[in-house]
Motif scaffolding. Structure first.
Motif, PDB file in Angstrom:
ATOM      1  N   CYS A  32       0.820  -1.217   0.000  1.00 57.98           N
ATOM      2  CA  CYS A  32       0.000   0.000   0.000  1.00 57.98           C
ATOM      3  C   CYS A  32       0.854   1.267   0.000  1.00 57.98           C
ATOM      4  CB  CYS A  32      -0.919   0.018   1.226  1.00 57.98           C
ATOM      5  SG  CYS A  32      -2.046  -1.385   1.337  1.00 57.98           S
ATOM      6  N   LEU A  33       2.180   1.107   0.097  1.00 57.01           N
ATOM      7  CA  LEU A  33       3.037   2.274   0.224  1.00 57.01           C
ATOM      8  C   LEU A  33       3.061   3.115  -1.043  1.00 57.01           C
ATOM      9  CD1 LEU A  33       4.774   3.578   2.369  1.00 57.01           C
ATOM     10  CD2 LEU A  33       6.743   2.311   1.508  1.00 57.01           C
ATOM     11  N   GLY A  34       2.755   2.505  -2.171  1.00 56.76           N
ATOM     12  CA  GLY A  34       2.749   3.257  -3.411  1.00 56.76           C
ATOM     13  C   GLY A  34       1.535   4.136  -3.590  1.00 56.76           C
ATOM     14  N   THR A  35       0.575   4.062  -2.700  1.00 58.92           N
ATOM     15  CA  THR A  35      -0.627   4.895  -2.781  1.00 58.92           C
ATOM     16  C   THR A  35      -0.257   6.360  -2.534  1.00 58.92           C
ATOM     17  OG1 THR A  35      -1.898   3.044  -1.898  1.00 58.92           O
ATOM     18  CG2 THR A  35      -2.940   5.209  -1.871  1.00 58.92           C
ATOM     19  N   PRO A  36      -0.708   7.265  -3.360  1.00 62.77           N
ATOM     20  CA  PRO A  36      -0.311   8.670  -3.211  1.00 62.77           C
ATOM     21  C   PRO A  36      -1.038   9.416  -2.091  1.00 62.77           C
ATOM     22  CG  PRO A  36      -1.792   8.428  -5.076  1.00 62.77           C
ATOM     23  CD  PRO A  36      -1.520   7.037  -4.581  1.00 62.77           C
ATOM     24  N   LEU A  37      -1.909   8.739  -1.369  1.00 57.81           N
ATOM     25  CA  LEU A  37      -2.686   9.398  -0.319  1.00 57.81           C
ATOM     26  C   LEU A  37      -1.849   9.500   0.959  1.00 57.81           C
ATOM     27  CD1 LEU A  37      -5.563  10.553  -0.217  1.00 57.81           C
ATOM     28  CD2 LEU A  37      -6.280   8.433   0.900  1.00 57.81           C
ATOM     29  N   LEU A  38      -1.749  10.705   1.528  1.00 59.64           N
ATOM     30  CA  LEU A  38      -0.902  10.935   2.696  1.00 59.64           C
ATOM     31  C   LEU A  38      -1.382  10.144   3.904  1.00 59.64           C
ATOM     32  CD1 LEU A  38       1.396  12.432   4.116  1.00 59.64           C
ATOM     33  CD2 LEU A  38      -0.187  14.336   4.515  1.00 59.64           C
ATOM     34  N   GLU A  39      -2.684  10.051   4.103  1.00 58.27           N
ATOM     35  CA  GLU A  39      -3.213   9.341   5.265  1.00 58.27           C
ATOM     36  C   GLU A  39      -2.826   7.870   5.235  1.00 58.27           C
ATOM     37  OE1 GLU A  39      -7.471   8.794   7.661  1.00 58.27           O
ATOM     38  OE2 GLU A  39      -7.382   9.839   5.718  1.00 58.27           O
ATOM     39  N   ILE A  40      -2.845   7.270   4.044  1.00 58.19           N
ATOM     40  CA  ILE A  40      -2.452   5.865   3.918  1.00 58.19           C
ATOM     41  C   ILE A  40      -0.960   5.710   4.168  1.00 58.19           C
ATOM     42  CG2 ILE A  40      -2.217   3.978   2.256  1.00 58.19           C
ATOM     43  CD1 ILE A  40      -4.900   4.682   1.142  1.00 58.19           C
ATOM     44  N   LYS A  41      -0.167   6.642   3.639  1.00 54.58           N
ATOM     45  CA  LYS A  41       1.274   6.565   3.863  1.00 54.58           C
ATOM     46  C   LYS A  41       1.606   6.648   5.350  1.00 54.58           C
ATOM     47  CE  LYS A  41       3.077   8.335  -0.537  1.00 54.58           C
ATOM     48  NZ  LYS A  41       3.932   7.165  -0.813  1.00 54.58           N
TER      49      LYS A  41
ATOM     50  N   CYS B  51      11.434  10.362  -0.225  1.00 52.98           N
ATOM     51  CA  CYS B  51      12.371  11.391   0.230  1.00 52.98           C
ATOM     52  C   CYS B  51      12.529  12.508  -0.798  1.00 52.98           C
ATOM     53  CB  CYS B  51      13.738  10.773   0.534  1.00 52.98           C
ATOM     54  SG  CYS B  51      13.764   9.775   2.046  1.00 52.98           S
ATOM     55  N   ASN B  52      12.172  12.226  -2.049  1.00 53.34           N
ATOM     56  CA  ASN B  52      12.254  13.226  -3.111  1.00 53.34           C
ATOM     57  C   ASN B  52      10.876  13.729  -3.539  1.00 53.34           C
ATOM     58  OD1 ASN B  52      15.117  13.052  -3.352  1.00 53.34           O
ATOM     59  ND2 ASN B  52      14.870  11.104  -4.447  1.00 53.34           N
ATOM     60  N   ASP B  53       9.857  13.422  -2.743  1.00 54.89           N
ATOM     61  CA  ASP B  53       8.501  13.834  -3.090  1.00 54.89           C
ATOM     62  C   ASP B  53       8.364  15.356  -3.010  1.00 54.89           C
ATOM     63  OD1 ASP B  53       5.650  12.250  -3.274  1.00 54.89           O
ATOM     64  OD2 ASP B  53       5.421  14.260  -2.416  1.00 54.89           O
ATOM     65  N   ARG B  54       7.397  15.878  -3.742  1.00 52.82           N
ATOM     66  CA  ARG B  54       7.183  17.324  -3.750  1.00 52.82           C
ATOM     67  C   ARG B  54       6.542  17.807  -2.453  1.00 52.82           C
ATOM     68  NH1 ARG B  54       4.195  18.959  -9.202  1.00 52.82           N
ATOM     69  NH2 ARG B  54       4.542  21.005  -8.220  1.00 52.82           N
ATOM     70  N   ASN B  55       5.810  16.919  -1.782  1.00 55.65           N
ATOM     71  CA  ASN B  55       5.143  17.292  -0.536  1.00 55.65           C
ATOM     72  C   ASN B  55       6.150  17.235   0.622  1.00 55.65           C
ATOM     73  OD1 ASN B  55       3.528  17.582   1.731  1.00 55.65           O
ATOM     74  ND2 ASN B  55       1.894  16.286   0.941  1.00 55.65           N
ATOM     75  N   PRO B  56       6.403  18.335   1.322  1.00 56.48           N
ATOM     76  CA  PRO B  56       7.378  18.296   2.433  1.00 56.48           C
ATOM     77  C   PRO B  56       6.945  17.375   3.570  1.00 56.48           C
ATOM     78  CG  PRO B  56       6.190  20.389   2.385  1.00 56.48           C
ATOM     79  CD  PRO B  56       5.845  19.670   1.120  1.00 56.48           C
ATOM     80  N   LEU B  57       5.636  17.201   3.770  1.00 51.15           N
ATOM     81  CA  LEU B  57       5.186  16.290   4.823  1.00 51.15           C
ATOM     82  C   LEU B  57       5.598  14.860   4.524  1.00 51.15           C
ATOM     83  CD1 LEU B  57       1.589  17.679   5.502  1.00 51.15           C
ATOM     84  CD2 LEU B  57       3.675  18.106   6.802  1.00 51.15           C
ATOM     85  N   ILE B  58       5.512  14.469   3.261  1.00 54.79           N
ATOM     86  CA  ILE B  58       5.910  13.113   2.874  1.00 54.79           C
ATOM     87  C   ILE B  58       7.420  12.950   2.987  1.00 54.79           C
ATOM     88  CG2 ILE B  58       5.987  11.475   0.950  1.00 54.79           C
ATOM     89  CD1 ILE B  58       3.276  12.467   0.073  1.00 54.79           C
ATOM     90  N   ARG B  59       8.177  13.972   2.590  1.00 49.10           N
ATOM     91  CA  ARG B  59       9.631  13.892   2.718  1.00 49.10           C
ATOM     92  C   ARG B  59      10.031  13.729   4.188  1.00 49.10           C
ATOM     93  NH1 ARG B  59       9.512  18.410  -0.857  1.00 49.10           N
ATOM     94  NH2 ARG B  59      10.358  19.809   0.753  1.00 49.10           N
ATOM     95  N   ALA B  60       9.419  14.522   5.051  1.00 51.01           N
ATOM     96  CA  ALA B  60       9.746  14.421   6.479  1.00 51.01           C
ATOM     97  C   ALA B  60       9.296  13.087   7.058  1.00 51.01           C
ATOM     98  CB  ALA B  60       9.084  15.576   7.236  1.00 51.01           C
ATOM     99  N   LEU B  61       8.135  12.590   6.616  1.00 46.31           N
ATOM    100  CA  LEU B  61       7.621  11.320   7.124  1.00 46.31           C
ATOM    101  C   LEU B  61       8.535  10.170   6.720  1.00 46.31           C
ATOM    102  CD1 LEU B  61       5.269   9.955   8.609  1.00 46.31           C
ATOM    103  CD2 LEU B  61       4.114   9.736   6.402  1.00 46.31           C
ATOM    104  N   ALA B  62       9.034  10.203   5.490  1.00 49.40           N
ATOM    105  CA  ALA B  62       9.913   9.127   5.021  1.00 49.40           C
ATOM    106  C   ALA B  62      11.228   9.118   5.778  1.00 49.40           C
ATOM    107  CB  ALA B  62      10.149   9.288   3.519  1.00 49.40           C
TER     108      ALA B  62
END
Length: 740
Positions: free
Chosen positions: A63-72, A101-112
């Motif tokens: 499920c990690l490939g899902t682009p939804l932040l809540e799922i990630k 880590c290279n995502d455009r969303n800073p929340l996703i970068r920080a989460l990773a």
């Protein structure tokens, strides 16, 4: 709030096969990812309830490939829980980590980057290095502050990798960041690394300290620190606390630097958070040791009083923490609360631990001007129902009489009134403190001895019995029937505790010296000496019996001079903590050490010690009481077994430890430290252990050897002989040099 209420239905124990089927079914027809989100919520709920969901590792990872932040977020939470237990499968997730880590969303970068730092497995740590380096320089401050804390996790997993990669230097650069939250996180990370016994030494220079003070007012109040080992994975603490606490790592070289810094942080005393207030007080107390301006010191002491009083309006737990810290502060700076003794009067609904703490502070703040108010309050406490509290109150009345001479008469009258109650434990505490009053004021209050003798039958505890026996022996020349009273007490000599037996032995000898012509007295002392030397197993009692017997047999006159020698006057000023130890403890204000009144290194393994550091700005009185910090113990030397072999080592090489091998053999060269660094690696201290006995490894100090009385008890109330210096201090009131 609505989602929180609806999500409560997911907290039901689920079966692995059912959850796996839901996750697999969600992959086919789930364009809005609702089914996948529901299945993951059930998985996370079961993890929260403590159910093992690790068999679903492969299904959840997909499920990690899902682009939804809540799922990630939910997938990364699953990886944090089970990532380290799946070292053979974690490599499947690394490409997703690097992509996020290279995502455009800073929340996703920080989460990773945060999730990777939670999984201390070599394959993940190898992949973490480069993304972490980039995140420390990210354009978004949220990513930078998260990456700063991730350096702590990397340092915990692999300290050498973090040092060789220059991550500690990058943290130093983040302390000069334009964003105050990033600065606070960088300071928090460096503090955590610096507090490790194997970490770098974190120090501040004047320029960096001023930069931190600038960021102090701008920093967000909440800093998320991902701690390691002792606490939960994340704890929330105030950003100001880390910045203020880091000021203790700055050693002022001039009085003006310390005074300017104190003026800038004193405003933090108005903060609403109790932890920020206590940390500010800690920083001010530290800086006062390097200040020369007496007026500014008085001003800071005056400003510290109201915030401490405000803390007493909080809950009982916060009150107790504040009271234990206040007890330390007023010993070092009595001017802080010298006019606020009424604030510490006990309330009817205070817990007993709060009442006892307040009682101790009331006594500390008592002086001639407020002694009558304190005494009246203590008399009220002596009629309470809680036995421990009443005992402590009665003992405090006696200590007040010893401390404040002007109130001694009133205290004696109060104690006589308590004796009239005929309550056993009240009478026993009264006898104990009266013995000390006799020693403090010899020849002044002996008229109350008959009143004490009337209540002899109420004494059934060793301490009170021993105190009364001391009175009978010391004043046996003034008590007509002292021989009869002692003879009654001797019926149970062999069954008494050692404390009472020692008191009876000494009292009998004093009685004999005073009334040596009485046949009854001769029989009594002979009987006691015979018991002490023949029928008792305790060596202290037996040796004292032989000593008394020989003195009386050889020269009774000399024995009288020795046994009846004038006792030194006593005072309660001697129970003030040692100045050096007090300065050291005040560096831990607001921590567990300030509650136990013990340095953290004595009860927390591998805790870093703190002490004042000498500098040209350190005032004379603080320098005279400096406590040197012990160097950390090196690992014991390698064990060499002598014996025949192809080549015997030379004598000068026989005891070389593994740490002494040349660096060219296996250790990679360390990068040179920058000249402007605020920290440095701990220097090699092997020469400090070269004491000529290489066969014996250095002994590590027992961290639990100094825990007696950590929570405070009646032993600290015991008055001690008064030194000449204390006599003079008694006449002049509070020690004037306490202000410096």
């Amino acid at each position: 709030m609505a989602n929180a209420g609806q999500d409560a239905k997911f907290f039901q124990r689920g079966k692995i096969e059912e959850l796996r089927a839901e996750l697999q079914a969600a992959e086919t027809k789930d364009k809005k990812y609702l089914k996948r989100k529901t299945a993951l919520k059930k998985v996370v709920a079961n993890i929260t309830m403590g159910n093992d969901m690790s068999p679903l590792f492969t299904d959840v990872v997909q499920c990690l490939g899902t682009p939804l932040l809540e799922i990630k977020k939910m997938v990364y939470l699953f990886l944090v829980s089970y990532g380290r237990s799946k070292p053979d499968q974690i490599h499947l997730v690394i490409p997703n980590f690097l992509q996020d880590c290279n995502d455009r969303n800073p929340l996703i970068r920080a989460l990773a980057i945060r999730t990777m730092s939670y999984i201390p497995i070599p394959v993940v740590t190898d992949a973490l290095t480069e993304p972490l380096r980039h995140c420390l320089k990210d354009r978004d401050p949220y990513v930078r502050k998260t990456a700063a804390i991730c350096v702590v996790k990397l340092y915990t997993a692999d300290p050498r990798r973090a040092e060789r990669g220059g991550f500690v230097e990058m943290l130093r650069d983040l302390m000069l960041d334009s964003n105050a939250t990033v600065v606070a996180n960088a300071v928090a990370a460096l503090s955590e690394i610096g507090d490790r016994h194997d970490g770098v030494i974190f120090k501040l220079n004047l320029a960096t300290a001023n930069k931190l003070l600038t960021a102090l007012g701008e920093s967000s109040e909440l800093v998320t620190l991902l701690t390691f080992d002792l606490l939960a994975d994340s704890v929330h603490r105030w950003g100001q606390i880390y910045i203020l606490d880091s000021l203790l790592r700055y050693v002022p070289e001039r009085h003006a630097d310390a005074e300017l810094m104190a003026e800038r942080i004193v405003v933090q005393l108005q903060h609403a958070n109790s932890a920020v207030v206590l940390t500010t007080i800690k920083a001010l107390l530290y800086l006062m040791n390097y200040m020369e301006n007496r007026r500014l010191i008085d001003y800071c002491c005056k400003k510290m009083g109201p915030p401490l009083v405000t803390l007493l309006s909080s809950g009982p737990e916060v009150q107790y923490v504040a009271l234990r810290n206040i007890l330390l502060i007023i010993q070092r700076r009595p001017a802080v609360l010298k006019n606020d003794v009424k604030v510490f009067f006990c309330k009817y609904n205070d817990p007993i631990y709060v009442k006892l703490a307040k009682l101790e502070i009331m006594y500390r703040l008592a002086r001639a001007e407020n002694a009558s108010e304190v005494l009246a309050e203590l008399q009220e406490y002596a009629s309470e129902v809680d036995v421990d509290f009443v005992r402590k109150a009665v003992r405090s009345i006696g200590r007040l009489a010893i401390k404040v001479e002007e109130s001694a008469d009133n205290c004696i009258q109060a104690l006589l009134g308590l004796i009239e109650t005929k309550v056993s434990y009240v009478v026993q505490e009264t006898v104990i403190v009266t013995k000390d009053i006799f020693r403090r004021y010899p020849g002044k209050y002996e008229g109350i001895i008959p009143k004490l003798c009337e209540n002899l039958d109420l004494l059934d505890e060793p301490e009170s019995k021993a105190a009364m026996i001391w009175v009978l022996g010391q004043f046996s020349d003034r008590i007509d029937n002292s021989d009869e009273l002692l003879d009654d007490l001797l019926y149970t000599f062999l069954d008494e505790s050692v404390e009472v037996q020692l008191a009876l032995l000494t009292a009998a000898v004093k009685l004999f010296i005073y009334k040596s012509k009485s046949d009854t007295t001769k029989e009594l002392v002979h009987k006691v000496l015979k018991w002490a030397t023949e029928d008792v197993d305790n060596p202290d009692l037996r040796d004292r019996g032989f000593m008394y017997w020989r003195m009386l047999a050889v020269n009774p006159a000399v024995a009288g001079e020795i046994v009846l020698a004038e006792k030194p006057a006593i005072t309660t000023d001697s129970d003030r903590m040692d100045r050096g130890a007090l300065d050291q403890l005040l560096l831990h204000t607001g921590t567990l050490g300030s509650i136990y009144h013990k340095n953290p290194e004595t009860f927390i393994r591998n805790a870093a010690g703190k002490a004042l550091i000498d500098s040209p700005a350190l005032n004379t009185h603080s320098r005279a009481a400096l406590v040197p910090l012990p160097r950390p113990q090196l690992p014991p030397a390698a064990i060499n077994i002598p014996g025949p072999g192809p080549s015997e080592p030379r004598i000068d090489e026989a005891h070389i430890s593994a740490d002494d091998t040349p660096a060219t053999e296996s250790a990679p060269p360390a990068p040179p430290a920058p000249s402007s660094s605020n920290f440095s690696k701990e220097a090699d201290i092997s020469s400090d252990h070269d004491d000529g006995d290489d066969d014996e490894p250095p002994r590590a100090a027992d961290p639990y050897s100094n825990l007696d009385g950590a929570f405070g008890n009646y032993l600290q109330d015991e008055p001690r002989p008064m030194a000449a210096g204390n006599q003079q201090a008694n006449r002049h009131g509070d020690l004037d040099d306490l202000l410096f």
